[in-house]
Write a protein that holds these residues in place. Structure first.
Motif, PDB file in Angstrom:
ATOM      1  N   VAL A  40       0.831  -1.209   0.000  1.00 40.82           N
ATOM      2  CA  VAL A  40       0.000   0.000   0.000  1.00 40.82           C
ATOM      3  C   VAL A  40       0.863   1.257   0.000  1.00 40.82           C
ATOM      4  CG1 VAL A  40      -1.856   1.211   1.182  1.00 40.82           C
ATOM      5  CG2 VAL A  40      -1.816  -1.257   1.190  1.00 40.82           C
ATOM      6  N   VAL A  63      -0.440   5.321   6.654  1.00 41.16           N
ATOM      7  CA  VAL A  63      -1.264   4.227   6.145  1.00 41.16           C
ATOM      8  C   VAL A  63      -1.218   3.051   7.114  1.00 41.16           C
ATOM      9  CG1 VAL A  63       0.597   3.228   4.743  1.00 41.16           C
ATOM     10  CG2 VAL A  63      -1.752   2.827   4.103  1.00 41.16           C
ATOM     11  N   PRO A  66      -2.616  -3.501   5.214  1.00 43.83           N
ATOM     12  CA  PRO A  66      -3.786  -3.973   4.452  1.00 43.83           C
ATOM     13  C   PRO A  66      -4.450  -5.150   5.152  1.00 43.83           C
ATOM     14  CG  PRO A  66      -1.755  -4.647   3.378  1.00 43.83           C
ATOM     15  CD  PRO A  66      -1.361  -3.773   4.528  1.00 43.83           C
ATOM     16  N   ALA A  77      -7.419  -0.808   3.351  1.00 46.30           N
ATOM     17  CA  ALA A  77      -6.448  -0.170   4.231  1.00 46.30           C
ATOM     18  C   ALA A  77      -7.006   1.194   4.592  1.00 46.30           C
ATOM     19  CB  ALA A  77      -5.090  -0.037   3.552  1.00 46.30           C
ATOM     20  N   ILE A 100      -8.604  -2.074  -2.390  1.00 43.08           N
ATOM     21  CA  ILE A 100      -7.579  -2.432  -3.358  1.00 43.08           C
ATOM     22  C   ILE A 100      -7.994  -3.732  -4.038  1.00 43.08           C
ATOM     23  CG2 ILE A 100      -5.150  -3.010  -3.643  1.00 43.08           C
ATOM     24  CD1 ILE A 100      -4.850  -1.449  -0.863  1.00 43.08           C
ATOM     25  N   ILE A 105      -5.711   0.760  -6.483  1.00 42.90           N
ATOM     26  CA  ILE A 105      -6.706   1.369  -5.605  1.00 42.90           C
ATOM     27  C   ILE A 105      -7.983   1.518  -6.413  1.00 42.90           C
ATOM     28  CG2 ILE A 105      -7.316   3.405  -4.250  1.00 42.90           C
ATOM     29  CD1 ILE A 105      -4.277   3.768  -3.760  1.00 42.90           C
ATOM     30  N   ARG A 108     -12.164   4.739  -2.772  1.00 43.99           N
ATOM     31  CA  ARG A 108     -11.838   5.359  -1.493  1.00 43.99           C
ATOM     32  C   ARG A 108     -13.080   6.047  -0.979  1.00 43.99           C
ATOM     33  NH1 ARG A 108     -12.563  10.761  -0.649  1.00 43.99           N
ATOM     34  NH2 ARG A 108     -11.698  12.097  -2.217  1.00 43.99           N
TER      35      ARG A 108
END
Length: 125
Positions: A40, A63, A66, A77, A100, A105, A108
């Motif tokens: 990630v 971050v 994951p 994540a 993901i 990606i 979001r």
């Protein structure tokens, strides 16, 4: 003729939840194999604009590790960053959950109360 067709149609396998002996039930499908855990941090370095707009000027980006996506295939994540509004005023720290899939990606969204992002540990990218 129609009666014979209906009789023979019932000779197939039953649903996996049907109240018949085990040998007459269809087999439970195997779950799809989990793809390897994504990097990630690298993904965010390469495609930060997939999470934050350039105008938000994200800083102090962090971050979480994951985790397998419980709502579908792939991984999730959490990403935190200090961002600015469109007018340049600081908005503070914003947290997003990213999904993901196939090494990219895919989505979001802003975290919701049921998300586990508050309890995650974060590393800077």
């Amino acid at each position: 003729m129609a009666g014979a067709a209906l009789t023979l149609a019932g000779c197939g396998f039953a649903d996996i939840r049907a109240p018949v002996p085990e040998f007459m039930r269809a087999k439970v499908p195997e779950p799809a194999p989990l793809e390897p855990a994504p990097d990630v941090r690298r993904m965010l370095k390469e495609k930060l604009d997939s999470v934050f707009t350039a105008a938000s000027q994200p800083t102090n980006i962090r971050v979480s590790e994951p985790r397998p996506n419980l709502r579908g295939p792939g991984w999730t994540a959490c990403v935190k960053a200090d961002v600015n509004s469109v007018t340049g005023q600081p908005l503070g720290t914003q947290t997003y959950r990213i999904e993901i899939s196939d090494g990219a990606i895919a989505d979001r969204r802003t975290i919701e109360p049921e998300d586990t992002c508050a309890g995650e540990s974060y590393e800077p990218i």
